[in-house]
Design a protein around this motif. Sequence first.
Motif, PDB file in Angstrom:
ATOM      1  N   LEU A  84       0.831  -1.204   0.000  1.00 53.56           N
ATOM      2  CA  LEU A  84       0.000   0.000   0.000  1.00 53.56           C
ATOM      3  C   LEU A  84       0.874   1.265   0.000  1.00 53.56           C
ATOM      4  CD1 LEU A  84      -3.024   0.526  -0.135  1.00 53.56           C
ATOM      5  CD2 LEU A  84      -3.070   0.661   2.351  1.00 53.56           C
ATOM      6  N   ARG A  85       1.984   1.225   0.714  1.00 55.60           N
ATOM      7  CA  ARG A  85       2.935   2.350   0.686  1.00 55.60           C
ATOM      8  C   ARG A  85       3.355   2.639  -0.754  1.00 55.60           C
ATOM      9  NH1 ARG A  85       7.855   1.599   4.954  1.00 55.60           N
ATOM     10  NH2 ARG A  85       6.555   1.971   6.777  1.00 55.60           N
ATOM     11  N   HIS A  86       3.684   1.580  -1.471  1.00 61.72           N
ATOM     12  CA  HIS A  86       4.140   1.733  -2.850  1.00 61.72           C
ATOM     13  C   HIS A  86       3.008   2.220  -3.749  1.00 61.72           C
ATOM     14  CE1 HIS A  86       5.592   0.267  -6.860  1.00 61.72           C
ATOM     15  NE2 HIS A  86       6.620   0.973  -6.443  1.00 61.72           N
ATOM     16  N   ASP A  87       1.850   1.577  -3.680  1.00 60.28           N
ATOM     17  CA  ASP A  87       0.727   1.919  -4.558  1.00 60.28           C
ATOM     18  C   ASP A  87       0.243   3.346  -4.365  1.00 60.28           C
ATOM     19  OD1 ASP A  87       0.834  -0.675  -5.452  1.00 60.28           O
ATOM     20  OD2 ASP A  87      -0.986  -1.333  -4.420  1.00 60.28           O
ATOM     21  N   VAL A  88       0.149   3.797  -3.109  1.00 59.40           N
ATOM     22  CA  VAL A  88      -0.456   5.090  -2.809  1.00 59.40           C
ATOM     23  C   VAL A  88       0.569   6.214  -2.715  1.00 59.40           C
ATOM     24  CG1 VAL A  88      -1.842   6.372  -1.117  1.00 59.40           C
ATOM     25  CG2 VAL A  88      -2.420   3.994  -1.650  1.00 59.40           C
ATOM     26  N   LEU A  89       1.678   5.979  -2.015  1.00 60.78           N
ATOM     27  CA  LEU A  89       2.598   7.066  -1.697  1.00 60.78           C
ATOM     28  C   LEU A  89       3.752   7.241  -2.680  1.00 60.78           C
ATOM     29  CD1 LEU A  89       2.805   6.562   2.163  1.00 60.78           C
ATOM     30  CD2 LEU A  89       1.371   8.176   0.896  1.00 60.78           C
ATOM     31  N   ARG A  90       4.235   6.148  -3.244  1.00 64.96           N
ATOM     32  CA  ARG A  90       5.422   6.241  -4.101  1.00 64.96           C
ATOM     33  C   ARG A  90       5.281   5.368  -5.356  1.00 64.96           C
ATOM     34  NH1 ARG A  90      10.222   8.013  -1.010  1.00 64.96           N
ATOM     35  NH2 ARG A  90       9.484   8.695   1.009  1.00 64.96           N
ATOM     36  N   PRO A  91       4.190   5.543  -6.089  1.00 64.85           N
ATOM     37  CA  PRO A  91       3.949   4.654  -7.230  1.00 64.85           C
ATOM     38  C   PRO A  91       4.977   4.784  -8.351  1.00 64.85           C
ATOM     39  CG  PRO A  91       2.372   6.457  -7.236  1.00 64.85           C
ATOM     40  CD  PRO A  91       3.138   6.542  -5.942  1.00 64.85           C
ATOM     41  N   HIS A  92       5.642   5.931  -8.452  1.00 70.24           N
ATOM     42  CA  HIS A  92       6.593   6.147  -9.547  1.00 70.24           C
ATOM     43  C   HIS A  92       8.036   5.935  -9.104  1.00 70.24           C
ATOM     44  CE1 HIS A  92       3.140   7.529 -11.678  1.00 70.24           C
ATOM     45  NE2 HIS A  92       2.917   8.475 -10.786  1.00 70.24           N
ATOM     46  N   GLN A  93       8.189   5.349  -7.919  1.00 73.90           N
ATOM     47  CA  GLN A  93       9.531   5.071  -7.406  1.00 73.90           C
ATOM     48  C   GLN A  93       9.700   3.561  -7.265  1.00 73.90           C
ATOM     49  OE1 GLN A  93      10.445   7.337  -3.878  1.00 73.90           O
ATOM     50  NE2 GLN A  93       9.606   9.217  -4.722  1.00 73.90           N
ATOM     51  N   PRO A  94      10.946   3.106  -7.176  1.00 74.38           N
ATOM     52  CA  PRO A  94      11.137   1.658  -6.988  1.00 74.38           C
ATOM     53  C   PRO A  94      10.568   1.201  -5.645  1.00 74.38           C
ATOM     54  CG  PRO A  94      13.238   2.835  -6.935  1.00 74.38           C
ATOM     55  CD  PRO A  94      12.187   3.834  -7.286  1.00 74.38           C
ATOM     56  N   ARG A  95      10.148  -0.035  -5.588  1.00 79.60           N
ATOM     57  CA  ARG A  95       9.572  -0.609  -4.365  1.00 79.60           C
ATOM     58  C   ARG A  95      10.507  -0.438  -3.157  1.00 79.60           C
ATOM     59  NH1 ARG A  95       5.331  -4.311  -3.725  1.00 79.60           N
ATOM     60  NH2 ARG A  95       5.596  -5.706  -1.952  1.00 79.60           N
ATOM     61  N   GLU A  96      11.815  -0.492  -3.407  1.00 78.58           N
ATOM     62  CA  GLU A  96      12.801  -0.349  -2.324  1.00 78.58           C
ATOM     63  C   GLU A  96      12.687   1.020  -1.646  1.00 78.58           C
ATOM     64  OE1 GLU A  96      13.936  -1.286  -5.677  1.00 78.58           O
ATOM     65  OE2 GLU A  96      13.277  -3.235  -4.933  1.00 78.58           O
ATOM     66  N   ALA A  97      12.198   2.027  -2.347  1.00 79.91           N
ATOM     67  CA  ALA A  97      12.028   3.368  -1.773  1.00 79.91           C
ATOM     68  C   ALA A  97      10.948   3.369  -0.688  1.00 79.91           C
ATOM     69  CB  ALA A  97      11.675   4.374  -2.864  1.00 79.91           C
TER      70      ALA A  97
END
Length: 147
Positions: free
Chosen positions: A15-28
Amino acid sequence: MMEVQIITAEEVIPLRHDVLRPHQPREACIYPDDALASTFHLGGIKAQQIVAIGSFSEQSHAQAPGATYQLRGMASSEDVRGEGYGRALIEEARRLLKERQVTAWWCNARVTALPFYERLGLERVGEPFLIEGIGLHYVMIDRLDDK
């Protein structure tokens, strides 16, 4: 009542990746304090799915005197926005932080999230600042001894 429970650091990542940082690598989406023993992660659960998240780690801030915990990675799925999962998550966090004798916590709030945090009684401190690639933020503080 909405279900909010402690979840693992790994469970907040999607959810962090999908909502907050979708255009960054998952590691971010993996934060340095995620695995610390003093850090806890909360999840709002709907139909056995994690639909809201927030991570609280021990971290002070010069602009938030007395605040010893920081909220990071607060997000809710678009499908449940406005249903109260974010509020329920913050209320549970307040309960857990008070149990730990924490008197205040803080967060870097995106400008778009200011109304949400203000409705929950957090106060804006300092000037706005830019987090590169994410946007304009304010430090906000929640003084638990006032609640």
